[in-house]
Scaffold this active site. Structure first.
Site, PDB file in Angstrom:
ATOM      1  N   SER A  43       0.245   5.855   5.284  1.00  0.00           N
ATOM      2  CA  SER A  43      -0.699   6.099   4.196  1.00  0.00           C
ATOM      3  C   SER A  43      -0.924   4.830   3.377  1.00  0.00           C
ATOM      4  O   SER A  43       0.007   4.088   3.093  1.00  0.00           O
ATOM      5  CB  SER A  43      -0.157   7.207   3.294  1.00  0.00           C
ATOM      6  OG  SER A  43      -1.036   7.399   2.206  1.00  0.00           O
ATOM      7  N   ILE A  89      -0.755  -1.637  -5.778  1.00  0.00           N
ATOM      8  CA  ILE A  89      -2.171  -1.266  -5.808  1.00  0.00           C
ATOM      9  C   ILE A  89      -2.397  -0.200  -6.884  1.00  0.00           C
ATOM     10  O   ILE A  89      -3.374  -0.249  -7.631  1.00  0.00           O
ATOM     11  CB  ILE A  89      -2.620  -0.721  -4.421  1.00  0.00           C
ATOM     12  CG1 ILE A  89      -2.308  -1.739  -3.309  1.00  0.00           C
ATOM     13  CG2 ILE A  89      -4.096  -0.345  -4.444  1.00  0.00           C
ATOM     14  CD1 ILE A  89      -3.116  -2.990  -3.301  1.00  0.00           C
ATOM     15  N   CYS A 110       6.421   8.195  -5.432  1.00  0.00           N
ATOM     16  CA  CYS A 110       5.692   7.394  -6.410  1.00  0.00           C
ATOM     17  C   CYS A 110       6.137   7.794  -7.820  1.00  0.00           C
ATOM     18  O   CYS A 110       6.661   8.885  -8.013  1.00  0.00           O
ATOM     19  CB  CYS A 110       4.194   7.602  -6.249  1.00  0.00           C
ATOM     20  SG  CYS A 110       3.656   9.230  -6.778  1.00  0.00           S
ATOM     21  N   GLY A 112       6.525  -4.651   5.429  1.00  0.00           N
ATOM     22  CA  GLY A 112       6.443  -5.703   6.437  1.00  0.00           C
ATOM     23  C   GLY A 112       7.764  -5.868   7.179  1.00  0.00           C
ATOM     24  O   GLY A 112       8.775  -5.238   6.835  1.00  0.00           O
ATOM     25  N   GLY A 122       8.161  -1.643   8.294  1.00  0.00           N
ATOM     26  CA  GLY A 122       8.193  -2.925   8.993  1.00  0.00           C
ATOM     27  C   GLY A 122       7.918  -2.878  10.480  1.00  0.00           C
ATOM     28  O   GLY A 122       8.216  -3.835  11.196  1.00  0.00           O
ATOM     29  N   GLY A 150       2.094   0.358   9.143  1.00  0.00           N
ATOM     30  CA  GLY A 150       1.347   0.080   7.913  1.00  0.00           C
ATOM     31  C   GLY A 150       0.888  -1.351   7.817  1.00  0.00           C
ATOM     32  O   GLY A 150      -0.183  -1.727   8.310  1.00  0.00           O
TER      33      GLY A 150
END
Lengths: 320, 268
Positions: A26, A74, A132, A219, A246, A267
């Site tokens: 996502s 973001i 979140c 990552g 990652g 991602g």
């Protein structure tokens, strides 16, 4: 010489059958990627997190790179539910790839209401982004603690009959207990995990590199950490685990499946290589073929932990 | 029907990567037809080689300086400023470069426009350069106003002139690049009926001059904008900017809603 001539890549995640175990994470996926990536070859679609409220997102800069990694803050910009139903949903209905809708809300009731409203034809599963920040839990995500995870998952479970995936945070100190709480409260699968809370400082200005000061690390740099968490969760829960952290190559995906994942999400790698997801599907198939593995599901929980060999010290005390 | 991507990530072969002046390099690469079909104002995301001691992780956005579909060639003009461009500077003829594109929405030419004015500063001139070629093909006149710190740092003047454009150079060192002087030059072009539309890139001050003139005199225009990017495909929402759309402030993604926007809607 390999005897397997065809690999069955299909997997079933909490009642949902996928053509292969590779899907986007996502927030790193949107309609525009269809210009570069064959959407009909993905295991599933996973939307950017939808919130009920309109959200502008965080102040800029929103990303900063570090070696082998990206830090983002973001802030989940969201155009709300009507926009999703009118604009986004019809786009994905054109494909026969299952659509997983990621949702977030500040409260357990908010999560439940949103899950109920978005349990629509064309939606195959709900992914609850409980990792979140939220207001009920004083700035922490629900998934930081087992109790709050159980609370929100119970509310969600009552609100929808769709497969319910719960996305956990790697920032908790007790991931296995949180995963167990999600399973006990009725989650059909857990996604392990979200990004790792992190920070970077600009040495020219002495200011944080991100407008939000802190952000989530993703990552290749985070792979060994999240892989370990998948392994730990696999030891204590039976529902499927979707590994996320990652993954950039088919080898990464295979490693996650061996650690305990039934499927994987890709991602940040898509930002570097837009065809990363389908490259990983092809690579997993080749990996299984090469290793004589007929079904990709055979990889799941396949890590071999040898019983520790006790050194034989009997010779030190020979029988008299 | 087999999937045919409109945006490709591929290994292009470097044909040349040479200094233009003390700051700028001109990179020419051979690529696929899909990549070479990039239009003026569009951009590519380049996976830059790692210079010693640095590890650029993300791709770097780079606007198209030129394309040739017939020769399957792609050109970039860049200034060496950070880890990514220091990496690009290492490339030599025959090397491979991982390019992804073409990306974003480029310039739009209204067939009614006969005289275009291109106003650019610094690396912004590279973004405007492909316009000169397309305008020439369509028989449209171009006047370019180029701004730079010093005369020796102005790039792509020859390219514009070779396409029949008139080029006016203004510089900081000659004290000709201030907004008042640029406005005087633009008003002169407007008075001579040589300005049906503005095209601009690279300077917030010059953007504001054109917005003022455009607003007062009813001249349309387009601006190519920059912003730090991650994905380049509209997924991550890191490259947003605010735009004034009919009095409302709207957030847009530079990578996929742009990078070319309506001149009047851009906020400096």
């Amino acid at each position: 010489m390999s005897r397997v001539t065809a690999v069955d890549l299909s997997v079933t995640i909490g009642g949902l059958k996928l053509r292969n175990p590779v899907m986007p994470a996502s927030g790193t996926f949107a309609e525009g990627l269809d210009q570069a990536l064959d959407f009909s070859r993905l295991g599933a679609f996973v939307t950017k997190t939808i919130t009920r409220e309109l959200r502008a997102g965080n102040p800029l800069p929103r990303v900063v790179e570090r070696p082998g990694s990206l830090i983002n803050a973001i802030g989940i910009p969201s155009k709300g539910v009507p926009h999703f139903i009118e604009e986004t949903l019809p786009f994905y209905r054109r494909y026969d790839t299952p659509l997983v809708v990621s949702i977030s809300a500040p409260t357990a009731d908010g999560f439940a209401g949103l899950a109920a409203e978005l349990s629509l034809p064309g939606v195959a599963a709900i992914e609850a982004n409980i990792s979140c920040p939220n207001i009920e839990e004083d700035g922490n995500g629900f998934a930081m603690r087992p109790e709050s995870t159980a609370h929100v998952t119970e509310h969600l479970r009552r609100a929808t009959s769709l497969p319910l995936w719960v996305k956990l945070t790697p920032n908790t100190g007790d991931m296995p207990e949180v995963a167990r709480a999600a399973e006990a409260a009725g989650a059909d699968a857990v996604v392990v995990a979200n990004t790792i809370l992190s920070m970077a400082i600009d040495l020219k200005t002495f200011k944080p590199c991100l407008g939000n000061i802190m952000g989530g690390l993703s990552g290749p740099a985070i792979k060994p950490i999240v892989l370990r968490q998948v392994f730990q969760c696999a030891k204590v829960i039976r529902i499927p685990i979707i590994g996320c952290g990652g993954i950039a190559t088919a080898d990464d995906a295979a490693e996650y499946m061996l650690a305990g994942a039934s499927a994987v999400q890709v991602g940040t790698a898509t930002f570097i290589q837009p065809t990363a997801i389908t490259d990983i599907v092809d690579g997993l198939e080749a990996f299984c073929m090469h290793r004589d593995i007929p079904r990709v599901t055979d990889l799941t929980r396949g890590v071999i932990i040898e019983e520790a060999d006790e050194p034989d010290l009997a010779w030190l005390n020979p029988p008299t | 029907m087999p999937f045919k991507p409109q945006i490709v990530a591929e290994l292009a072969t470097i044909i040349a990567n040479d200094p233009v002046n003390a700051e700028y390099r001109h990179l020419i690469a051979e690529c696929s037809e899909t990549a070479a079909a990039g239009a003026p104002g569009q951009f590519f995301q380049l996976l830059c080689p790692q210079p010693a001691g640095e590890q650029p992780y993300l791709r770097r956005p780079m606007s198209i300086y030129g394309t040739s579909l017939a020769d399957r060639k792609l050109e970039f003009l860049y200034k060496v400023t950070g880890a990514g461009t220091r990496g690009l500077d290492l490339l030599r003829a025959g090397d491979k470069l991982d390019i992804m594109g073409p990306l974003g929405k480029g310039f739009h030419l209204d067939p009614a426009w006969r005289h275009l004015v291109a106003v650019g500063r610094g690396a912004g001139l590279a973004t405007l350069a492909p316009l000169a070629r397309v305008a020439r093909q369509q028989g449209v006149n171009v006047t370019a106003v180029f701004s730079a710190r010093r005369p020796d740092l102005v790039v792509s003047v020859d390219l514009f002139r070779s396409q029949g454009a008139e080029v006016i150079v203004v510089t900081d060192s000659e004290a000709t690049s201030g907004p008042a002087n640029v406005e005087r030059i633009l008003r002169g072009l407007i008075a001579e009926r040589r300005c049906d539309a503005f095209f601009t890139c690279g300077s917030s001050r010059l953007l504001q001059v054109q917005q003022r003139l455009g607003h007062t005199l009813g001249i349309p225009g387009q601006v190519a904008m920059e912003q730090q990017m991650a994905c380049g495909l509209g997924m991550c929402f890191c490259c947003v900017r605010d735009f004034n759309v009919a009095g409302q402030i709207i957030s847009r993604r530079v990578c996929s809603d742009g990078p070319v926007f309506d001149l009047m809607e851009a906020l400096p």
